[in-house]
Design an enzyme around this catalytic site. Structure first.
Site, PDB file in Angstrom:
ATOM      1  CG  HIS A  35      23.072 -20.935  54.234  1.00  0.00           C
ATOM      2  ND1 HIS A  35      22.852 -19.580  54.112  1.00  0.00           N
ATOM      3  CD2 HIS A  35      23.008 -21.191  55.570  1.00  0.00           C
ATOM      4  CE1 HIS A  35      22.703 -19.049  55.294  1.00  0.00           C
ATOM      5  NE2 HIS A  35      22.788 -20.006  56.205  1.00  0.00           N
ATOM      6  CB  SER A  59      22.971 -17.890  58.749  1.00  0.00           C
ATOM      7  OG  SER A  59      21.795 -18.605  58.447  1.00  0.00           O
TER       8      SER A  59
END
Length: 196
Positions: free
Chosen positions: A195, A90
């Site tokens: 997410h 990420s």
């Protein structure tokens, strides 16, 4: 054998995480001193002294982690670390790009600060959080997510799955995961249902 440097994502921040790094030499100290100038705000004070809630806020956590990631990378590089690959989870993907020379520390810090502002605004509109579920397979995690209305966010490894959702859904999921036999369920230090 190939070597890789892998950078962590949001949630791995800690107040005082720069302490050891600042003793690693002048190049590291130079990066530290550039953070506040590039961002035009005193982020180093939050990194060094918190409070934890301020550091965990996405607007601070992401640029703080990016800066610390690059400082660790620079320290490793100066000690001879020469990887074949860079990767990140990420937010860590941006640190990997900077370490690989895709963009400078300063440009990366600006990109990350903008990303953090966008994600923070999204989290304000849709509050929630994330849980790491340890010791359960994907199928029971997906079943619980469907039952309580949250989402599977990351398949980190077999036996470590992250879910995202609103606080009520996460609370219900936490109980359900424990009842389903999870070894551990951990709330992540994030300020939104990322997410998802």
């Amino acid at each position: 054998m190939s070597r890789a440097v892998i950078f962590p994502g949001q949630g791995s921040q800690a107040v005082g995480m720069e302490t050891e790094l600042l003793e690693a030499g002048p190049a590291i100290l130079d990066l530290w001193e550039r953070i506040d100038t590039v961002l035009e705000r005193p982020l180093t004070e939050v990194i060094s002294g918190g409070p934890k809630e301020a550091l965990d806020d996405t607007i601070n956590a992401q640029p703080a982690l990016f800066a610390i990631d690059i400082m660790y990378w620079r320290a490793a590089f100066e000690r001879g670390c020469s990887p074949d690959y860079f990767a990140g989870h990420s937010l860590g993907e941006l640190a990997a790009c900077s370490a690989a020379g895709v963009f400078s520390f300063e440009d990366g810090l600006k990109i990350v600060a903008h990303r953090a502002a966008l994600m923070s605004a999204a989290a304000e509109r849709h509050p929630g959080g994330m849980l790491a579920v340890l010791g359960l397979d994907q199928e029971p995690v997906e079943r619980v997510c469907g039952e309580v209305g949250i989402e599977l966010a990351n398949l980190n490894s077999p036996g470590q799955i992250v879910v995202s959702g609103d606080q009520d859904g996460l609370a219900a999921a936490e109980r359900a995961f424990q009842e389903a036999g999870a070894k551990r369920v951990v709330r992540l230090a994030v300020s939104g249902p990322f997410h998802s």
